[in-house]
Design a protein around this motif. Sequence first.
Motif, PDB file in Angstrom:
ATOM      1  N   LYS A   1      -6.512  -1.499  -7.184  1.00  0.00           N
ATOM      2  CA  LYS A   1      -5.865  -2.751  -7.603  1.00  0.00           C
ATOM      3  C   LYS A   1      -4.849  -3.174  -6.530  1.00  0.00           C
ATOM      4  CE  LYS A   1      -3.222  -2.679 -11.297  1.00  0.00           C
ATOM      5  NZ  LYS A   1      -2.803  -2.337 -12.687  1.00  0.00           N
ATOM      6  N   GLN A   2      -4.092  -2.189  -6.057  1.00  0.00           N
ATOM      7  CA  GLN A   2      -3.074  -2.487  -5.043  1.00  0.00           C
ATOM      8  C   GLN A   2      -3.736  -2.859  -3.713  1.00  0.00           C
ATOM      9  OE1 GLN A   2      -0.067  -2.621  -6.121  1.00  0.00           O
ATOM     10  NE2 GLN A   2       1.422  -2.146  -4.516  1.00  0.00           N
ATOM     11  N   LEU A   3      -4.855  -2.207  -3.394  1.00  0.00           N
ATOM     12  CA  LEU A   3      -5.600  -2.575  -2.180  1.00  0.00           C
ATOM     13  C   LEU A   3      -6.062  -4.024  -2.256  1.00  0.00           C
ATOM     14  CD1 LEU A   3      -7.967   0.393  -1.281  1.00  0.00           C
ATOM     15  CD2 LEU A   3      -6.542  -0.859   0.334  1.00  0.00           C
ATOM     16  N   HIS A   4      -6.550  -4.399  -3.417  1.00  0.00           N
ATOM     17  CA  HIS A   4      -7.031  -5.768  -3.576  1.00  0.00           C
ATOM     18  C   HIS A   4      -5.892  -6.770  -3.390  1.00  0.00           C
ATOM     19  CE1 HIS A   4      -9.063  -9.061  -6.165  1.00  0.00           C
ATOM     20  NE2 HIS A   4      -9.449  -9.160  -4.924  1.00  0.00           N
ATOM     21  N   LEU A   5      -4.765  -6.465  -4.020  1.00  0.00           N
ATOM     22  CA  LEU A   5      -3.595  -7.344  -3.872  1.00  0.00           C
ATOM     23  C   LEU A   5      -3.174  -7.422  -2.400  1.00  0.00           C
ATOM     24  CD1 LEU A   5      -1.206  -8.948  -5.032  1.00  0.00           C
ATOM     25  CD2 LEU A   5      -0.088  -6.770  -5.551  1.00  0.00           C
ATOM     26  N   SER A   6      -3.142  -6.279  -1.733  1.00  0.00           N
ATOM     27  CA  SER A   6      -2.756  -6.260  -0.307  1.00  0.00           C
ATOM     28  C   SER A   6      -3.763  -7.032   0.531  1.00  0.00           C
ATOM     29  CB  SER A   6      -2.713  -4.823   0.212  1.00  0.00           C
ATOM     30  OG  SER A   6      -1.876  -4.043  -0.592  1.00  0.00           O
ATOM     31  N   ALA A   7      -5.029  -6.950   0.142  1.00  0.00           N
ATOM     32  CA  ALA A   7      -6.079  -7.667   0.868  1.00  0.00           C
ATOM     33  C   ALA A   7      -5.907  -9.176   0.728  1.00  0.00           C
ATOM     34  CB  ALA A   7      -7.457  -7.234   0.368  1.00  0.00           C
TER      35      ALA A   7
ATOM     36  N   LEU B   1     -10.441  -5.219   7.730  1.00  0.00           N
ATOM     37  CA  LEU B   1     -10.330  -6.525   7.072  1.00  0.00           C
ATOM     38  C   LEU B   1      -9.505  -7.494   7.922  1.00  0.00           C
ATOM     39  CD1 LEU B   1     -10.727  -8.259   4.481  1.00  0.00           C
ATOM     40  CD2 LEU B   1      -8.595  -7.283   3.628  1.00  0.00           C
TER      41      LEU B   1
ATOM     42  N   LEU C   1       0.827  -1.213   0.000  1.00  0.00           N
ATOM     43  CA  LEU C   1       0.000   0.000   0.000  1.00  0.00           C
ATOM     44  C   LEU C   1       0.858   1.260   0.000  1.00  0.00           C
ATOM     45  CD1 LEU C   1      -3.085  -0.639   2.295  1.00  0.00           C
ATOM     46  CD2 LEU C   1      -2.831  -0.919  -0.168  1.00  0.00           C
TER      47      LEU C   1
END
Lengths: 261, 261
Positions: free
Chosen positions: B163-169, A200, A187
């Motif tokens: 996109k980066q948030l999703h990857l981090s998630a 999350l 991030l």
Amino acid sequence: MSKINKVVILGAGNLATQLAIALNDAGVNILQVYSRTIQSASALADKVNSIAITEISNLAKNADLYICAISDNALESVLDQMPIPIGDVVHTAGSIPMDVFDDYTECYGVFYPLQTFSKNRKVDFSNIPICIESNNLGLQADLMELAGRISNNIHIIDSEQRKQLHLSAVFTCNFANHMYSIGQKLLAEKDVDFDLLKPLIKETAEKVQELDPISAQTGPAIRFDKEIMAKHENELKNLPDFQILYRFVSESIFKMHSEKK
Amino acid sequence: MSKINKVVILGAGNLATQLAIALNDAGVNILQVYSRTIQSASALADKVNSIAITEISNLAKNADLYICAISDNALESVLDQMPIPIGDVVHTAGSIPMDVFDDYTECYGVFYPLQTFSKNRKVDFSNIPICIESNNLGLQADLMELAGRISNNIHIIDSEQRKQLHLSAVFTCNFANHMYSIGQKLLAEKDVDFDLLKPLIKETAEKVQELDPISAQTGPAIRFDKEIMAKHENELKNLPDFQILYRFVSESIFKMHSEKK
């Protein structure tokens, strides 16, 4: 009147600190805190109305229990310096078998609180599992009584099980926390605040308090969604370690879910 | 009176279910729930006083907003079936850029709740980050107002950041959860109850609500304690995938900590 009232804490690290505070709060008399440096011994001793010592030869002889909360590597060298027989003694380590004490004293055991401890974060001991083991039923009962003064979650666990608990704890705590670190790092690259991931992270941990972690799983890996996974791997092209990890863990998730079906 | 009051939900999966419930609870009128099978469309429609449909051709024309909460793979084929112009439309996906809608309508955007959703676990939306993006400032304002009816945690996030948030998630949620699954599997081998790990899992997640995850880290890998690590790897000798993972993640933890120093 309970048996164990005067204890000596050997060690002043994260676990030693939190355990000493919890015992002191529960009215246990912490006679001494031993550490190799006076700074760390005093830092803890001051918190629990105790006396800091840096020489094993100054160890009080009249403790009901000696609690070795020191690193695995340091344990044997500390034991070698202690007068034999040591008296009733326990260690707090996940991966050291109880019989490490066999040459040093008659009654010994393990007092293993299964939690992640940091020096400056006070933890509520009341629901921390404390894993007890002893070679002596009398001491075992006393250890359970002592543990019961700080926690409601006491278990008799043998050395073999405790070793596995420690290994499992490395995955569920240290490795899970590393996944948080990676999330934060990713991030930061796009100037997104780590705060966005916190609900999350919390919900992921809350979920498995009720659901089986395999049933709780979500995301692209369980359905082996090749398109998203390829996008993600591509986004990680400048971070090859994380790219390898991404692929490896995704495959492991998919494998575990396929086996379950 | 707020702008978006009548919505159609396309999709009936975990996210669609929880989002529709939250919107319905907030007084939003869910006109229809579309899904490919009548079973799944009805299951959700019944929960939110809505009408189940299985044909895109039956889509209501008068919705204020069409919310596509369907799998990434299905999105374009659903869009292709929709009448052009679609009307105001959003998707809820982490990794799909907003401009996927460009050929279909004038005003569009993204409404991405960053959380892990399971069908039968009701979640409290109030602190879930909702990431909003739109190609139109009017719609953006309306989406924020709508999001504000179910959450206090609204962010404007562009496609690149999302996109980066999703990857981090994926790392912080799916991969952390997989670490829980591994812990459970390891404990089962020695007949130890997974419940013993639950306070640890919870505290690990609680810790990083306040501390930086790198500072919160504990365990053998940060000090690269070769003795414990060798023991652990040896315990994993019959589970080669987990053994490789153990080594890889331990090295990654140590590397990250060394870089920080």
